[in-house]
Design a protein around this motif. Structure first.
Motif, mmCIF file in Angstrom:
data_model
loop_
_atom_site.group_PDB
_atom_site.id
_atom_site.type_symbol
_atom_site.label_atom_id
_atom_site.label_comp_id
_atom_site.label_asym_id
_atom_site.label_seq_id
_atom_site.Cartn_x
_atom_site.Cartn_y
_atom_site.Cartn_z
ATOM 1 N N ASN A 170 0.489 6.777 5.469
ATOM 2 C CA ASN A 170 1.090 6.675 7.034
ATOM 3 C C ASN A 170 0.532 5.499 7.892
ATOM 4 O O ASN A 170 1.112 5.166 8.724
ATOM 5 C CB ASN A 170 0.494 7.985 7.492
ATOM 6 N N LEU A 171 -0.726 5.203 7.737
ATOM 7 C CA LEU A 171 -1.474 4.210 8.570
ATOM 8 C C LEU A 171 -0.611 2.949 8.223
ATOM 9 O O LEU A 171 -0.491 2.235 9.306
ATOM 10 C CB LEU A 171 -2.888 4.042 8.366
ATOM 11 N N SER A 172 -0.493 2.760 7.069
ATOM 12 C CA SER A 172 -0.012 1.373 6.702
ATOM 13 C C SER A 172 1.408 1.291 7.320
ATOM 14 O O SER A 172 2.131 0.236 7.693
ATOM 15 C CB SER A 172 0.333 1.093 5.163
ATOM 16 N N SER A 173 2.444 2.569 7.228
ATOM 17 C CA SER A 173 3.932 2.425 7.861
ATOM 18 C C SER A 173 3.438 2.311 9.206
ATOM 19 O O SER A 173 4.499 1.672 9.848
ATOM 20 C CB SER A 173 4.264 3.759 7.478
ATOM 21 N N LEU A 174 2.566 2.861 9.830
ATOM 22 C CA LEU A 174 2.360 2.648 11.478
ATOM 23 C C LEU A 174 2.183 1.491 11.738
ATOM 24 O O LEU A 174 2.520 0.531 12.517
ATOM 25 C CB LEU A 174 1.265 3.737 11.755
ATOM 26 N N GLU A 175 1.467 0.583 10.735
ATOM 27 C CA GLU A 175 0.818 -0.721 11.045
ATOM 28 C C GLU A 175 2.141 -1.677 10.931
ATOM 29 O O GLU A 175 2.330 -2.758 11.759
ATOM 30 C CB GLU A 175 0.039 -1.202 9.954
ATOM 31 N N ILE A 176 3.055 -1.311 10.133
ATOM 32 C CA ILE A 176 4.254 -2.290 10.238
ATOM 33 C C ILE A 176 5.140 -2.070 11.267
ATOM 34 O O ILE A 176 5.682 -3.207 12.110
ATOM 35 C CB ILE A 176 5.125 -1.614 8.779
ATOM 36 N N CYS A 177 5.323 -0.721 11.754
ATOM 37 C CA CYS A 177 5.928 -0.607 13.042
ATOM 38 C C CYS A 177 5.254 -1.177 14.318
ATOM 39 O O CYS A 177 5.969 -1.925 15.090
ATOM 40 C CB CYS A 177 6.401 0.698 13.295
ATOM 41 N N TYR A 178 4.001 -1.241 14.295
ATOM 42 C CA TYR A 178 3.000 -1.600 15.285
ATOM 43 C C TYR A 178 3.299 -3.178 15.474
ATOM 44 O O TYR A 178 3.430 -3.711 16.456
ATOM 45 C CB TYR A 178 1.570 -1.159 15.006
ATOM 46 N N SER A 179 3.027 -3.877 14.369
ATOM 47 C CA SER A 179 3.277 -5.564 14.560
ATOM 48 C C SER A 179 4.441 -5.686 14.735
ATOM 49 O O SER A 179 4.902 -6.805 15.533
ATOM 50 C CB SER A 179 2.701 -6.058 13.093
ATOM 51 N N SER A 180 5.687 -5.068 14.311
ATOM 52 C CA SER A 180 6.844 -5.108 14.479
ATOM 53 C C SER A 180 7.296 -5.232 16.068
ATOM 54 O O SER A 180 8.589 -5.606 16.446
ATOM 55 C CB SER A 180 7.783 -4.613 13.592
ATOM 56 N N THR A 181 6.791 -4.504 16.972
ATOM 57 C CA THR A 181 7.050 -4.459 18.167
ATOM 58 C C THR A 181 6.911 -5.876 18.957
ATOM 59 O O THR A 181 7.400 -5.873 20.074
ATOM 60 C CB THR A 181 6.225 -3.137 18.755
ATOM 61 N N ILE A 182 5.820 -6.499 18.400
ATOM 62 C CA ILE A 182 5.502 -7.693 19.038
ATOM 63 C C ILE A 182 5.893 -9.047 18.465
ATOM 64 O O ILE A 182 6.026 -9.806 19.038
ATOM 65 C CB ILE A 182 3.954 -7.508 19.153
ATOM 66 N N LEU A 183 5.414 -9.182 17.271
ATOM 67 C CA LEU A 183 5.353 -10.424 16.501
ATOM 68 C C LEU A 183 6.949 -11.081 16.393
ATOM 69 O O LEU A 183 7.055 -12.193 16.625
ATOM 70 C CB LEU A 183 4.799 -10.288 15.063
ATOM 71 N N PRO A 184 7.762 -10.166 16.188
ATOM 72 C CA PRO A 184 9.342 -10.806 16.329
ATOM 73 C C PRO A 184 9.725 -11.602 17.556
ATOM 74 O O PRO A 184 10.256 -12.580 17.407
ATOM 75 C CB PRO A 184 10.265 -9.675 15.606
ATOM 76 N N ARG A 185 9.470 -10.660 18.555
ATOM 77 C CA ARG A 185 9.699 -11.303 19.779
ATOM 78 C C ARG A 185 8.886 -12.711 19.955
ATOM 79 O O ARG A 185 9.346 -13.525 20.672
ATOM 80 C CB ARG A 185 9.352 -10.445 20.842
ATOM 81 N N LEU A 186 7.607 -12.473 19.595
ATOM 82 C CA LEU A 186 6.730 -13.630 19.785
ATOM 83 C C LEU A 186 6.966 -15.037 19.162
ATOM 84 O O LEU A 186 7.196 -16.230 19.366
ATOM 85 C CB LEU A 186 5.232 -13.554 19.403
ATOM 86 N N LEU A 187 7.724 -14.633 17.761
ATOM 87 C CA LEU A 187 8.152 -15.738 16.862
ATOM 88 C C LEU A 187 9.320 -16.424 17.313
ATOM 89 O O LEU A 187 9.618 -17.517 17.402
ATOM 90 C CB LEU A 187 8.327 -15.291 15.660
ATOM 91 N N THR A 188 10.216 -15.538 18.015
ATOM 92 C CA THR A 188 11.515 -16.104 18.637
ATOM 93 C C THR A 188 11.251 -16.971 19.633
ATOM 94 O O THR A 188 11.666 -18.134 19.926
ATOM 95 C CB THR A 188 12.148 -14.931 18.975
ATOM 96 N N SER A 189 10.054 -16.631 20.630
ATOM 97 C CA SER A 189 9.834 -17.467 21.700
ATOM 98 C C SER A 189 9.250 -18.706 21.122
ATOM 99 O O SER A 189 9.528 -19.967 21.853
ATOM 100 C CB SER A 189 9.206 -16.663 22.742
ATOM 101 N N LEU A 190 8.306 -18.762 20.419
ATOM 102 C CA LEU A 190 7.678 -19.804 19.862
ATOM 103 C C LEU A 190 8.667 -20.866 19.227
ATOM 104 O O LEU A 190 8.576 -22.176 19.256
ATOM 105 C CB LEU A 190 6.721 -19.536 18.687
ATOM 106 N N ILE A 203 0.779 -1.185 0.011
ATOM 107 C CA ILE A 203 0.078 -0.025 0.083
ATOM 108 C C ILE A 203 0.714 1.118 0.114
ATOM 109 O O ILE A 203 0.639 2.229 -0.829
ATOM 110 C CB ILE A 203 -0.990 -0.112 1.294
ATOM 111 N N VAL A 204 1.994 1.417 0.774
ATOM 112 C CA VAL A 204 3.116 2.473 0.952
ATOM 113 C C VAL A 204 3.537 2.683 -0.716
ATOM 114 O O VAL A 204 3.583 3.867 -0.951
ATOM 115 C CB VAL A 204 4.061 2.331 1.703
ATOM 116 N N VAL A 205 3.807 1.491 -1.212
ATOM 117 C CA VAL A 205 4.435 1.636 -2.414
ATOM 118 C C VAL A 205 3.329 2.168 -3.674
ATOM 119 O O VAL A 205 3.877 2.940 -4.424
ATOM 120 C CB VAL A 205 5.067 0.216 -2.731
#
Length: 318
Positions: free
Chosen positions: A68-88, A48-50
């Motif tokens: 801007n909303l799409s850029s925000l969503e990328i940052c938003y999910s990246s604060t949680i999911l990478p850490r969750l994926l690592t723990s799983l 969407i940003v592109v």
């Protein structure tokens, strides 16, 4: 058994994020599901940003805010999911106290910025539908940049007022956070020092970064709906509603799950349900937003078709 380090015998140096549960058979399916959601979410929002940047037909205030909303969503999910994926994947569910507070700050910042940005988008739709003759003069590019920058700035400033108070707390057992990320309420449950000041500051700034933008958005849509109902023809009403239906759907999904999560009592019976709704608004909402805008928005669909035709023509060229 997790190994714990202690500072002065009172404050743990690490927390244990219990996540969605400790059932070994579910760890791999949850990892694959979360990985797929994260990849699709990032890809959809980057797309969407592109499209907004590349297609001049989308160089309008509405799509500027969408980018801007799409850029925000990328940052938003990246604060949680990478850490969750690592723990799983690794089974290591520990997180340092500093890392936990940092995750809370960035998650809170992006969530607050999204609340303000959704409010700015609702104001843009209000002007387009209720003040169409004044829209071009009121919603200039300078105003758009100021509104978007203000949303990001408010998002980062307001949680910064709560984080120092949270960092001063003393934490003592149990060291396990009954959640899959570091949210405020589960953190305060582990504190053995007085949390009244933190709760008061969080309540005040929670009103500023969630309730106030929500009330502004609600007021904007009440005016929009009233204006649409005054349109005499059904075709005109449908056309007017189609310009804001995608945004209204996103607002309903975001605030609906947000309200349920923070209004739902954290009793032992309801904690798993609380996690499910938290997973929806922190993980699934960034995935759903690109789908809503791409499926319900004719201009985005047309821009995507043109981009695909160009890419296909490029690959087939000698």
């Amino acid at each position: 058994m997790e190994k714990w380090e202690w500072d002065n015998g009172t404050t743990p140096m690490q927390f244990l994020l219990l996540g969605m549960g400790n059932i070994p058979a579910l760890q791999r399916p949850l990892f694959l599901l979360s990985l797929m959601i994260y990849l699709v979410s990032v890809f959809g929002n980057v797309l969407i940003v592109v499209l907004v940047v590349a297609d001049w037909h989308l160089h309008t205030p509405m799509y500027f805010f969408l980018g801007n909303l799409s850029s925000l969503e990328i940052c938003y999910s990246s604060t949680i999911l990478p850490r969750l994926l690592t723990s799983l994947l690794t089974g290591d569910r520990t997180i340092s106290v500093q890392g936990c507070i940092a995750q809370f700050y960035f998650f809170g910042s992006f969530a607050a910025a999204e609340c303000y940005l959704l409010a700015m988008m609702s104001y843009d739709r209000y002007l387009a539908i209720c003040q169409p003759l004044l829209y071009a003069s009121l919603m200039t590019w300078k105003v758009c940049f100021q509104m978007a920058a203000g949303s990001w700035l408010m998002g980062f400033l307001i949680p910064a007022s709560v984080t120092p108070f949270l960092a001063q707390l003393k934490f003592c057992g149990p060291e396990a956070i009954d959640h899959f990320f570091c949210d405020l309420t589960p953190l305060l449950e582990l504190a053995c020092s007085d949390t009244r000041k933190v709760r008061l500051v969080a309540f005040i700034f929670g009103f500023l970064d969630v309730v106030l933008p929500f009330l502004f958005t609600l007021a904007s849509y009440m005016c929009i709906i009233a204006a649409i109902l005054r349109i005499p023809s059904s075709v005109g009403r449908q056309k007017a509603f189609s310009t804001c239906s995608s945004h209204l759907t996103v607002v309903t999904v975001f605030y609906g799950t947000l309200i349920i999560v923070y209004m739902l009592p954290r009793t032992p019976r309801l904690r798993q349900l609380n996690k499910v709704f938290s997973f929806f608004y922190t993980v699934l909402t960034p995935l759903v937003n690109p789908l809503i805008y791409s499926l319900r928005n004719r201009e985005v669909r047309e821009a995507l078709r043109k981009a695909l035709r160009k890419a296909l023509a490029f690959t087939q060229s000698p």
